[in-house]
Design a protein around this motif. Sequence first.
Motif, PDB file in Angstrom:
ATOM      1  N   ILE A 172       0.841  -1.190   0.000  1.00 57.97           N
ATOM      2  CA  ILE A 172       0.000   0.000   0.000  1.00 57.97           C
ATOM      3  C   ILE A 172       0.876   1.241   0.000  1.00 57.97           C
ATOM      4  CG2 ILE A 172      -1.709   1.274   1.355  1.00 57.97           C
ATOM      5  CD1 ILE A 172      -1.939  -1.970   2.385  1.00 57.97           C
ATOM      6  N   LEU A 173       0.501   2.218  -0.811  1.00 62.18           N
ATOM      7  CA  LEU A 173       1.242   3.469  -0.919  1.00 62.18           C
ATOM      8  C   LEU A 173       0.379   4.594  -0.375  1.00 62.18           C
ATOM      9  CD1 LEU A 173       3.923   3.091  -2.711  1.00 62.18           C
ATOM     10  CD2 LEU A 173       2.127   1.464  -3.310  1.00 62.18           C
ATOM     11  N   VAL A 174       0.996   5.520   0.351  1.00 63.06           N
ATOM     12  CA  VAL A 174       0.253   6.642   0.924  1.00 63.06           C
ATOM     13  C   VAL A 174       1.021   7.934   0.692  1.00 63.06           C
ATOM     14  CG1 VAL A 174      -0.711   7.625   3.034  1.00 63.06           C
ATOM     15  CG2 VAL A 174      -0.675   5.151   2.743  1.00 63.06           C
ATOM     16  N   SER A 175       0.335   8.947   0.217  1.00 61.92           N
ATOM     17  CA  SER A 175       0.989  10.243   0.023  1.00 61.92           C
ATOM     18  C   SER A 175       0.004  11.370   0.317  1.00 61.92           C
ATOM     19  CB  SER A 175       1.488  10.359  -1.407  1.00 61.92           C
ATOM     20  OG  SER A 175       2.133  11.597  -1.562  1.00 61.92           O
ATOM     21  N   THR A 176       0.517  12.466   0.843  1.00 59.04           N
ATOM     22  CA  THR A 176      -0.374  13.529   1.295  1.00 59.04           C
ATOM     23  C   THR A 176       0.135  14.891   0.825  1.00 59.04           C
ATOM     24  OG1 THR A 176      -1.598  14.205   3.272  1.00 59.04           O
ATOM     25  CG2 THR A 176       0.736  13.826   3.566  1.00 59.04           C
ATOM     26  N   ASP A 220       2.113  11.610  -6.976  1.00 60.36           N
ATOM     27  CA  ASP A 220       3.112  11.035  -6.069  1.00 60.36           C
ATOM     28  C   ASP A 220       3.044   9.512  -6.044  1.00 60.36           C
ATOM     29  OD1 ASP A 220       4.349  13.387  -5.040  1.00 60.36           O
ATOM     30  OD2 ASP A 220       2.563  13.763  -3.837  1.00 60.36           O
ATOM     31  N   ILE A 221       1.860   8.976  -6.225  1.00 56.03           N
ATOM     32  CA  ILE A 221       1.713   7.504  -6.232  1.00 56.03           C
ATOM     33  C   ILE A 221       2.284   6.952  -7.545  1.00 56.03           C
ATOM     34  CG2 ILE A 221       0.096   5.568  -6.082  1.00 56.03           C
ATOM     35  CD1 ILE A 221       0.205   7.145  -3.489  1.00 56.03           C
ATOM     36  N   MET A 237       5.905   6.327  -7.714  1.00 54.93           N
ATOM     37  CA  MET A 237       6.445   5.113  -7.082  1.00 54.93           C
ATOM     38  C   MET A 237       6.247   3.913  -8.015  1.00 54.93           C
ATOM     39  SD  MET A 237       7.264   6.316  -3.971  1.00 54.93           S
ATOM     40  CE  MET A 237       7.364   4.940  -2.813  1.00 54.93           C
ATOM     41  N   ARG A 279      13.008   6.726  -4.711  1.00 55.95           N
ATOM     42  CA  ARG A 279      13.957   7.763  -5.106  1.00 55.95           C
ATOM     43  C   ARG A 279      15.381   7.215  -5.041  1.00 55.95           C
ATOM     44  NH1 ARG A 279      11.528  13.159  -1.985  1.00 55.95           N
ATOM     45  NH2 ARG A 279       9.529  13.150  -3.060  1.00 55.95           N
ATOM     46  N   MET A 300      19.525  11.487  -2.316  1.00 60.83           N
ATOM     47  CA  MET A 300      19.080  10.175  -1.831  1.00 60.83           C
ATOM     48  C   MET A 300      20.048   9.063  -2.217  1.00 60.83           C
ATOM     49  SD  MET A 300      16.186  10.362  -0.140  1.00 60.83           S
ATOM     50  CE  MET A 300      15.162   8.883  -0.241  1.00 60.83           C
ATOM     51  N   ILE A 360       8.284   1.607   4.173  1.00 55.69           N
ATOM     52  CA  ILE A 360       9.025   2.834   3.889  1.00 55.69           C
ATOM     53  C   ILE A 360       8.244   4.010   4.433  1.00 55.69           C
ATOM     54  CG2 ILE A 360       9.836   4.374   2.033  1.00 55.69           C
ATOM     55  CD1 ILE A 360      10.591   1.996   0.461  1.00 55.69           C
ATOM     56  N   GLY A 384      10.270  10.419   3.297  1.00 55.18           N
ATOM     57  CA  GLY A 384      11.453  10.622   2.475  1.00 55.18           C
ATOM     58  C   GLY A 384      11.315  10.199   1.031  1.00 55.18           C
ATOM     59  N   ASP A 385      10.161   9.695   0.632  1.00 55.93           N
ATOM     60  CA  ASP A 385       9.958   9.384  -0.781  1.00 55.93           C
ATOM     61  C   ASP A 385       8.662  10.056  -1.235  1.00 55.93           C
ATOM     62  OD1 ASP A 385      10.231   7.985  -3.355  1.00 55.93           O
ATOM     63  OD2 ASP A 385      11.644   6.756  -2.235  1.00 55.93           O
ATOM     64  N   ASP A 386       8.243   9.780  -2.477  1.00 59.62           N
ATOM     65  CA  ASP A 386       7.001  10.400  -2.941  1.00 59.62           C
ATOM     66  C   ASP A 386       5.804   9.882  -2.148  1.00 59.62           C
ATOM     67  OD1 ASP A 386       7.692  12.148  -5.239  1.00 59.62           O
ATOM     68  OD2 ASP A 386       8.599  10.321  -5.973  1.00 59.62           O
ATOM     69  N   ALA A 387       5.895   8.637  -1.702  1.00 60.49           N
ATOM     70  CA  ALA A 387       4.813   8.037  -0.925  1.00 60.49           C
ATOM     71  C   ALA A 387       5.417   7.056   0.068  1.00 60.49           C
ATOM     72  CB  ALA A 387       3.836   7.314  -1.856  1.00 60.49           C
ATOM     73  N   ALA A 388       4.693   6.785   1.143  1.00 54.13           N
ATOM     74  CA  ALA A 388       5.105   5.740   2.076  1.00 54.13           C
ATOM     75  C   ALA A 388       4.639   4.395   1.524  1.00 54.13           C
ATOM     76  CB  ALA A 388       4.482   5.995   3.435  1.00 54.13           C
ATOM     77  N   VAL A 389       5.301   3.328   1.953  1.00 53.31           N
ATOM     78  CA  VAL A 389       4.900   1.986   1.514  1.00 53.31           C
ATOM     79  C   VAL A 389       4.539   1.149   2.745  1.00 53.31           C
ATOM     80  CG1 VAL A 389       5.600  -0.091   0.269  1.00 53.31           C
ATOM     81  CG2 VAL A 389       6.471   2.137  -0.462  1.00 53.31           C
ATOM     82  N   LEU A 390       3.378   0.528   2.705  1.00 51.10           N
ATOM     83  CA  LEU A 390       2.867  -0.240   3.839  1.00 51.10           C
ATOM     84  C   LEU A 390       2.497  -1.660   3.406  1.00 51.10           C
ATOM     85  CD1 LEU A 390       0.370   2.471   5.144  1.00 51.10           C
ATOM     86  CD2 LEU A 390       2.796   2.244   5.692  1.00 51.10           C
ATOM     87  N   THR A 416      -0.027  10.376   8.786  1.00 48.31           N
ATOM     88  CA  THR A 416       0.700  11.423   8.064  1.00 48.31           C
ATOM     89  C   THR A 416       0.232  12.757   8.634  1.00 48.31           C
ATOM     90  OG1 THR A 416      -0.946  11.814   6.324  1.00 48.31           O
ATOM     91  CG2 THR A 416       0.635  10.066   5.909  1.00 48.31           C
ATOM     92  N   ILE A 432       4.583   8.515   8.958  1.00 48.37           N
ATOM     93  CA  ILE A 432       5.161   8.029   7.698  1.00 48.37           C
ATOM     94  C   ILE A 432       5.164   9.063   6.583  1.00 48.37           C
ATOM     95  CG2 ILE A 432       4.695   5.577   8.067  1.00 48.37           C
ATOM     96  CD1 ILE A 432       2.216   6.216   6.061  1.00 48.37           C
ATOM     97  N   GLY A 433       4.667  10.259   6.837  1.00 48.97           N
ATOM     98  CA  GLY A 433       4.685  11.227   5.750  1.00 48.97           C
ATOM     99  C   GLY A 433       4.027  12.523   6.139  1.00 48.97           C
ATOM    100  N   GLY A 434       4.014  13.439   5.176  1.00 51.44           N
ATOM    101  CA  GLY A 434       3.397  14.724   5.432  1.00 51.44           C
ATOM    102  C   GLY A 434       3.827  15.728   4.396  1.00 51.44           C
ATOM    103  N   ASP A 435       3.392  16.931   4.590  1.00 50.98           N
ATOM    104  CA  ASP A 435       3.706  18.015   3.673  1.00 50.98           C
ATOM    105  C   ASP A 435       3.840  19.249   4.554  1.00 50.98           C
ATOM    106  OD1 ASP A 435       4.045  19.441   1.351  1.00 50.98           O
ATOM    107  OD2 ASP A 435       1.959  19.362   0.714  1.00 50.98           O
TER     108      ASP A 435
END
Lengths: 349, 349
Positions: A52-56, A86-87, A90, A160, A252, B36, B39-45, B98, B131-134
């Motif tokens: 699962i990928l998560v981005s905000t 962003d997804i 990846m 990255r 990176m 992950i 630090g990347d475009d998205a977190a990985v779960l 996030t 795991i992320g944010g902006d």
Amino acid sequence: MFQERKTSTPLEKLGEFGIIKYLTQDINYHQFSSIIGIGDDAAVLDFKENKILVSTDLLIEGIHFNLAYTPLKHLGYKAVVVNISDIYAMNAKPTQITISIAVSNKFSLESLNEFYVGIKMACKHYKIDLIGGDTSSSNFGMIISMTAIGSAYQKDIVLRKGAAPNDLLVVSGDLGAAYLGLQILKREYEVFKTNPHIQPEYGGYEYVIQRQLKPEAPNKILSIFNTVDVKPSSMIDISDGLASEVLQICDMNNLGCRLFEGKLPIDPQTQLACEDLQLNPSIAVLSGGEDYELLFSISLKDYEKIKYQDYFSVIGYMTYLEEGAKIITKEGQLVSITAQGWDAFLKHA
Amino acid sequence: MFQERKTSTPLEKLGEFGIIKYLTQDINYHQFSSIIGIGDDAAVLDFKENKILVSTDLLIEGIHFNLAYTPLKHLGYKAVVVNISDIYAMNAKPTQITISIAVSNKFSLESLNEFYVGIKMACKHYKIDLIGGDTSSSNFGMIISMTAIGSAYQKDIVLRKGAAPNDLLVVSGDLGAAYLGLQILKREYEVFKTNPHIQPEYGGYEYVIQRQLKPEAPNKILSIFNTVDVKPSSMIDISDGLASEVLQICDMNNLGCRLFEGKLPIDPQTQLACEDLQLNPSIAVLSGGEDYELLFSISLKDYEKIKYQDYFSVIGYMTYLEEGAKIITKEGQLVSITAQGWDAFLKHA
């Protein structure tokens, strides 16, 4: 381009739950993984064995957008694109999105609905499910917060980190257009403020304005990778300008790089707008941002597989850290790349 | 209680990436599912066969919090609690979060760090991974947007929908305290504004102020359900005041309900603060909000299992839709519950 107003229902008439019900009444789901969407404390998803990928992302009026020249429908569409890019970066497929918004009471239900029409258009286009959100009043401007969720097989995910010296640096599409679109919109808005009877002149700038107001996410790139059987060694979304993203990849991977100014992909309309506004096209590419294209590195041995892909441009290559992150200008000068891009370039250009 | 300032590093000195690096340098991960993080475009779960829960919240300065009497460390802690409470309300375990923030340039790195210290404290306490944010600048106040992710077995998930007529309505903990805490903070702040030399008087109100500034999420309730082997038929997070949540449960299930005013759990300190401020404690409970307790319904047959649980209070029961959503006052009157709670009650009280 500028917003039309029809009926105007004050938001306080409906209350938070009424607003959410109204705005989300016709939402359809596209993804098997969306088990429960809007309407509970949390959404429920099922991705089976996939990762699962998560981005905000956060978009703030006055910082990221100006409602004076951004139609709300376009803004809704763009918000989704910004977030799901962003997804894609990846090498994964976005599947769901949550959108939270805060607006002042001056906003009508109809204008908020325009924003949601744009969101729903993007969700339909990219087959993304809107599964949740939060609405709030705001004492200031409009605030948009989005979280995109996606999935992928572990083996397909591109980070990255992963680039090696001599890997080629490649970008998708063309760059700098959205930045020029913004400059044209700003210029016409200044004219409009001085004299509201003068119609804005966008003739010949449709493409750069579209790239600013209604960008698209790099979804087709994933199918190209699939078709030509290439997995990038590293990849990043181009949202803050090419210079910033290149430096992120270098950082990176503890590597340097060489870019070729002459290889930067620039659309003729971007070129034309640069002449019109007396801007340096390379600076627009390096520092403009909002391209929502992808920057990625590939192994040299994969070059043959991508060299006939019109949609890809090889713009340089990775080097060892000691060689620094530099761009070779059209005149053959070696210039350091900085996060802003502007300074170094202005000194040498 | 009021903010202390020590060194003050301007945010523009570091830039966005520098700020993120600084704030997240000492983050540890607790969850196997976090592959992950930042630090990347998205977190990985990776959640294997479990279902995934997603919930999102927005907190805006001037609407949801006031920095004049909210220490930033507490605000960071509370932001996490507010968001993960929604996951607990599904009978699921929050696992990741996030956090996106926007602040004006007047904010120093040190004050932003205070906020992150609070976030990290909460993450540690609840074993949640950030795991992320902006991060963004803001032209106005501080904006916080959070998305919590959790997981659960399908069989354990409790929705808002699922209650049946005659199911008992139960709440955890006590209610109304956070609202009274806010009223006390506001009162002392008014005194402070008039004369900054007068020290605020919080003596005897530590509990209600703590419930406002540093609430806790209802994590222990899930272990109680487990211990007594009860699965609620429906459940919701109490964030907007009991009245609003009860109406949500009625609405989602097409049912009515009866609450007993005399059964509402109110802490003695909340009671005392109400006397001091001349407020009706029942109104504070129904309309105050920010309790972050749970409201749930259970089958009558489960009553025996929970009746000795001090932490639970049976406050009423579900009825058929035709009977409406009503509260029986201490005097035996039947009063309709409204989303604000105030109006109906004030008319009758």
